[in-house]
Design a protein around this motif. Structure first.
Motif, PDB file in Angstrom:
ATOM      1  N   LYS A 179      46.602  33.669  53.468  1.00  0.00           N
ATOM      2  CA  LYS A 179      45.449  34.511  53.770  1.00  0.00           C
ATOM      3  C   LYS A 179      44.638  34.739  52.506  1.00  0.00           C
ATOM      4  O   LYS A 179      45.065  34.360  51.410  1.00  0.00           O
ATOM      5  N   LYS A 180      43.476  35.343  52.648  1.00  0.00           N
ATOM      6  CA  LYS A 180      42.606  35.587  51.509  1.00  0.00           C
ATOM      7  C   LYS A 180      43.318  36.445  50.457  1.00  0.00           C
ATOM      8  O   LYS A 180      44.243  37.188  50.777  1.00  0.00           O
ATOM      9  N   PRO A 181      42.880  36.338  49.183  1.00  0.00           N
ATOM     10  CA  PRO A 181      43.525  37.120  48.123  1.00  0.00           C
ATOM     11  C   PRO A 181      43.571  38.615  48.424  1.00  0.00           C
ATOM     12  O   PRO A 181      42.667  39.187  49.020  1.00  0.00           O
ATOM     13  N   TYR A 182      44.662  39.215  47.972  1.00  0.00           N
ATOM     14  CA  TYR A 182      44.992  40.611  48.222  1.00  0.00           C
ATOM     15  C   TYR A 182      44.864  41.369  46.907  1.00  0.00           C
ATOM     16  O   TYR A 182      45.332  40.906  45.867  1.00  0.00           O
ATOM     17  N   ARG A 183      44.256  42.543  46.922  1.00  0.00           N
ATOM     18  CA  ARG A 183      44.045  43.340  45.708  1.00  0.00           C
ATOM     19  C   ARG A 183      45.088  44.452  45.626  1.00  0.00           C
ATOM     20  O   ARG A 183      45.315  45.182  46.585  1.00  0.00           O
ATOM     21  N   THR A 184      45.706  44.567  44.446  1.00  0.00           N
ATOM     22  CA  THR A 184      46.712  45.603  44.255  1.00  0.00           C
ATOM     23  C   THR A 184      46.722  46.029  42.789  1.00  0.00           C
ATOM     24  O   THR A 184      45.889  45.581  42.002  1.00  0.00           O
ATOM     25  N   VAL A 185      47.650  46.887  42.418  1.00  0.00           N
ATOM     26  CA  VAL A 185      47.742  47.389  41.043  1.00  0.00           C
ATOM     27  C   VAL A 185      48.838  46.624  40.295  1.00  0.00           C
ATOM     28  O   VAL A 185      49.757  46.088  40.915  1.00  0.00           O
ATOM     29  N   THR A 212      49.091  35.136  40.924  1.00  0.00           N
ATOM     30  CA  THR A 212      48.524  36.421  40.518  1.00  0.00           C
ATOM     31  C   THR A 212      47.534  36.216  39.375  1.00  0.00           C
ATOM     32  O   THR A 212      47.700  35.325  38.542  1.00  0.00           O
ATOM     33  N   THR A 213      46.512  37.083  39.336  1.00  0.00           N
ATOM     34  CA  THR A 213      45.551  37.070  38.241  1.00  0.00           C
ATOM     35  C   THR A 213      44.921  38.452  38.126  1.00  0.00           C
ATOM     36  O   THR A 213      45.171  39.337  38.952  1.00  0.00           O
ATOM     37  N   PHE A 222      39.555  32.275  41.642  1.00  0.00           N
ATOM     38  CA  PHE A 222      40.625  32.794  42.493  1.00  0.00           C
ATOM     39  C   PHE A 222      40.113  33.401  43.802  1.00  0.00           C
ATOM     40  O   PHE A 222      40.695  33.155  44.870  1.00  0.00           O
ATOM     41  N   PRO A 223      39.020  34.207  43.786  1.00  0.00           N
ATOM     42  CA  PRO A 223      38.557  34.815  45.040  1.00  0.00           C
ATOM     43  C   PRO A 223      38.096  33.802  46.088  1.00  0.00           C
ATOM     44  O   PRO A 223      37.924  34.156  47.256  1.00  0.00           O
ATOM     45  N   ARG A 224      37.901  32.548  45.696  1.00  0.00           N
ATOM     46  CA  ARG A 224      37.452  31.525  46.646  1.00  0.00           C
ATOM     47  C   ARG A 224      38.587  30.990  47.513  1.00  0.00           C
ATOM     48  O   ARG A 224      38.323  30.271  48.492  1.00  0.00           O
ATOM     49  N   LEU A 225      39.825  31.308  47.177  1.00  0.00           N
ATOM     50  CA  LEU A 225      40.945  30.808  47.973  1.00  0.00           C
ATOM     51  C   LEU A 225      40.845  31.286  49.413  1.00  0.00           C
ATOM     52  O   LEU A 225      40.500  32.440  49.674  1.00  0.00           O
ATOM     53  N   GLY A 243      38.259  42.480  33.652  1.00  0.00           N
ATOM     54  CA  GLY A 243      39.128  43.623  33.402  1.00  0.00           C
ATOM     55  C   GLY A 243      40.543  43.322  33.834  1.00  0.00           C
ATOM     56  O   GLY A 243      40.879  42.207  34.209  1.00  0.00           O
ATOM     57  N   SER A 244      41.378  44.354  33.794  1.00  0.00           N
ATOM     58  CA  SER A 244      42.778  44.159  34.172  1.00  0.00           C
ATOM     59  C   SER A 244      43.372  45.401  34.822  1.00  0.00           C
ATOM     60  O   SER A 244      44.583  45.590  34.808  1.00  0.00           O
ATOM     61  N   SER A 245      42.516  46.228  35.422  1.00  0.00           N
ATOM     62  CA  SER A 245      43.012  47.449  36.050  1.00  0.00           C
ATOM     63  C   SER A 245      43.762  47.156  37.342  1.00  0.00           C
ATOM     64  O   SER A 245      44.581  47.964  37.785  1.00  0.00           O
ATOM     65  N   HIS A 246      43.481  46.008  37.947  1.00  0.00           N
ATOM     66  CA  HIS A 246      44.128  45.623  39.196  1.00  0.00           C
ATOM     67  C   HIS A 246      44.572  44.161  39.121  1.00  0.00           C
ATOM     68  O   HIS A 246      44.354  43.485  38.113  1.00  0.00           O
ATOM     69  N   ARG A 247      45.176  43.697  40.191  1.00  0.00           N
ATOM     70  CA  ARG A 247      45.586  42.305  40.298  1.00  0.00           C
ATOM     71  C   ARG A 247      45.109  41.726  41.630  1.00  0.00           C
ATOM     72  O   ARG A 247      45.042  42.440  42.642  1.00  0.00           O
ATOM     73  N   LEU A 248      44.760  40.441  41.598  1.00  0.00           N
ATOM     74  CA  LEU A 248      44.521  39.693  42.829  1.00  0.00           C
ATOM     75  C   LEU A 248      45.749  38.836  43.092  1.00  0.00           C
ATOM     76  O   LEU A 248      46.285  38.202  42.168  1.00  0.00           O
ATOM     77  N   ILE A 249      46.173  38.834  44.334  1.00  0.00           N
ATOM     78  CA  ILE A 249      47.378  38.108  44.744  1.00  0.00           C
ATOM     79  C   ILE A 249      47.022  37.131  45.856  1.00  0.00           C
ATOM     80  O   ILE A 249      46.267  37.468  46.765  1.00  0.00           O
ATOM     81  N   ALA A 250      47.573  35.925  45.766  1.00  0.00           N
ATOM     82  CA  ALA A 250      47.462  34.970  46.877  1.00  0.00           C
ATOM     83  C   ALA A 250      48.862  34.468  47.197  1.00  0.00           C
ATOM     84  O   ALA A 250      49.628  34.121  46.285  1.00  0.00           O
ATOM     85  N   TRP A 251      49.192  34.456  48.481  1.00  0.00           N
ATOM     86  CA  TRP A 251      50.497  33.978  48.922  1.00  0.00           C
ATOM     87  C   TRP A 251      50.351  32.683  49.691  1.00  0.00           C
ATOM     88  O   TRP A 251      49.366  32.460  50.402  1.00  0.00           O
TER      89      TRP A 251
END
Length: 240
Positions: A174-180, A206-207, A150-153, A213-221
């Motif tokens: 845009k590049k993946p976005y990190r959120t909760v 989302t992943t 996923f981070p390679r997007l 882990g799973s404390s956060h989420r990566l998002i790509a739009w």
């Protein structure tokens, strides 16, 4: 009790615990992947059989090469379309950035058992190609690791969805976005943080974050870039 017996007993316990840990790791990392691959293949086979038995025309005319789908008239949701069935597949997804053979089924809802068989569609979000936000979740690790890379997007990457009638090609914005995990606005019709300001035809992926882990989420739009009837063959992004 002699010291020798205590040491021997403790050693045997350590060996037993170690063996159990190794077996758990093998199951967690390897066997879940085998099960997920078999399950995903079965879901895709099910879809292809259904599509072959019930051929239908494209849901909407494809956009011309000169016109972006986001600027063409939107026919809106098909009022005659049957609701997606919980836990059942309705489309496949391809992401060339993840490899030429990367293909996963998209199933309805994001329940634990659903994500063990493929990618999960956030119930209540848009269908592929419709105005709104078609939102999809997937495991980053375990159960086949569908979103391991996923981070390679990167901006411009294609995400191609096939619902049996139409190929929908989205482009990553845009590049993946990190959120909760509690940030549910990322799957809103106009997702917060995406940079999109007006109603459009969007895709959210989302992943989990971090990788194990799973404390956060990566998002790509992404935003819909092109459509193509299945009868016209695979889109150029998947050729070669």
């Amino acid at each position: 009790m002699p010291v020798r017996v205590v040491v021997r007993t403790f050693s045997e316990l350590c060996i037993t615990v170690g063996a159990l840990i190794i077996l758990f790791v093998v199951y967690f990392l390897f066997w879940t992947g085998v099960k997920a691959a078999d399950a995903a293949e079965g879901e895709i086979d099910t879809l292809r059989s259904e599509w072959a038995d019930e051929p239908v025309a494209p849901a909407s005319p494809p956009a011309s090469p000169e016109t972006s789908p986001s600027k063409t008239p939107d026919p809106g949701p098909d009022p005659g379309a049957a609701p997606y069935r919980a836990g059942r597949p309705f489309a496949t997804m391809h992401i060339p950035r993840f490899g030429a053979d990367w293909e996963w089924p998209v199933l309805e809802n994001t329940a634990v058992t659903t994500l063990q068989k493929g990618l999960g569609h956030y119930s209540g979000t848009a269908r592929p190609g419709d105005t709104g936000n078609f939102a999809v979740a997937g495991h980053r690790r375990t159960y086949g690791d569908p979103f391991k890379d996923f981070p390679r997007l990167r901006p411009g990457d294609a995400v191609v969805v096939n619902d049996g009638r139409t190929w929908f090609t989205y482009r990553v914005a845009k590049k993946p976005y990190r959120t909760v995990p509690s940030d549910t606005a990322v799957v809103d019709p106009v997702p917060r943080g995406s940079g999109f300001e007006d109603a459009g035809r969007y895709l959210t992926l989302t992943t989990c974050e971090p990788e194990w882990g799973s404390s956060h989420r990566l998002i790509a739009w992404a935003q819909l870039d092109a459509t193509r009837p299945v009868s016209d063959g695979r889109p150029p992004e998947l050729s070669g």
